[in-house]
Design a protein around this motif. Structure first.
Motif, PDB file in Angstrom:
ATOM      1  N   ALA A  47      -6.083  35.924 -24.093  1.00 15.78           N
ATOM      2  CA  ALA A  47      -6.347  35.356 -25.411  1.00 15.78           C
ATOM      3  C   ALA A  47      -6.747  36.441 -26.407  1.00 15.78           C
ATOM      4  O   ALA A  47      -6.453  36.338 -27.598  1.00 15.78           O
ATOM      5  CB  ALA A  47      -7.444  34.299 -25.313  1.00 15.78           C
ATOM      6  N   LYS A  48      -7.420  37.481 -25.929  1.00 13.16           N
ATOM      7  CA  LYS A  48      -7.806  38.616 -26.773  1.00 13.16           C
ATOM      8  C   LYS A  48      -7.678  39.886 -25.946  1.00 13.16           C
ATOM      9  O   LYS A  48      -7.659  39.824 -24.706  1.00 13.16           O
ATOM     10  CB  LYS A  48      -9.225  38.438 -27.286  1.00 13.16           C
ATOM     11  CG  LYS A  48     -10.273  38.333 -26.203  1.00 13.16           C
ATOM     12  CD  LYS A  48     -11.654  38.112 -26.772  1.00 13.16           C
ATOM     13  CE  LYS A  48     -12.661  38.029 -25.631  1.00 13.16           C
ATOM     14  NZ  LYS A  48     -14.014  37.874 -26.098  1.00 13.16           N
ATOM     15  N   VAL A  75      -2.556  42.329 -26.101  1.00 11.30           N
ATOM     16  CA  VAL A  75      -3.080  41.270 -25.229  1.00 11.30           C
ATOM     17  C   VAL A  75      -2.284  41.154 -23.923  1.00 11.30           C
ATOM     18  O   VAL A  75      -2.623  40.329 -23.085  1.00 11.30           O
ATOM     19  CB  VAL A  75      -3.109  39.911 -25.948  1.00 11.30           C
ATOM     20  CG1 VAL A  75      -4.090  39.928 -27.099  1.00 11.30           C
ATOM     21  CG2 VAL A  75      -1.728  39.504 -26.416  1.00 11.30           C
TER      22      VAL A  75
END
Length: 81
Positions: A47-48, A75
Motif C-alpha cells: 500500500a505504501k 511500492v
C-alpha cells in the motif's frame, strides 16, 4: 533480450492475491498483494513504500516460502525463492 527461464503468470481461480510476510521471528505478519508469481520468484505490491530485509518468509495459502529480496521500485518488490 534473453527469454525468461520460467513464464510468469497472474494468480487466478481460487488462489488468493493476498500474501503475508514474516520479516522477523515472532514479529506480526504484514499483508501485501501478489502481482505475479512464477516457480522462481514473485512480484509483491504494498500500500505504501516499505523497506524489506534481505531475507524473509512469505505465506501464500498453505505454502510457506523463504524469500530473498531482488529488486525494489516504489511500492513493488521482486523476490526470489
Amino acid at each position: 533480450m534473453h527469454p525468461r527461464r520460467f513464464a510468469r503468470v497472474r494468480p487466478s481461480g481460487c488462489v488468493s492475491s493476498v500474501v503475508k510476510l514474516q520479516l522477523e521471528p515472532k514479529a506480526p505478519l504484514i499483508e501485501c498483494r501478489l502481482v505475479d508469481y512464477s516457480a522462481g520468484g514473485a512480484c509483491l505490491e504494498f500500500a505504501k513504500p516499505i523497506q524489506l530485509p534481505e531475507r524473509f518468509e512469505m505465506f501464500h495459502g498453505n505454502t510457506r516460502k523463504r524469500c530473498r529480496r531482488v529488486w525494489s521500485r516504489g511500492v513493488r518488490v521482486g523476490v526470489s525463492f
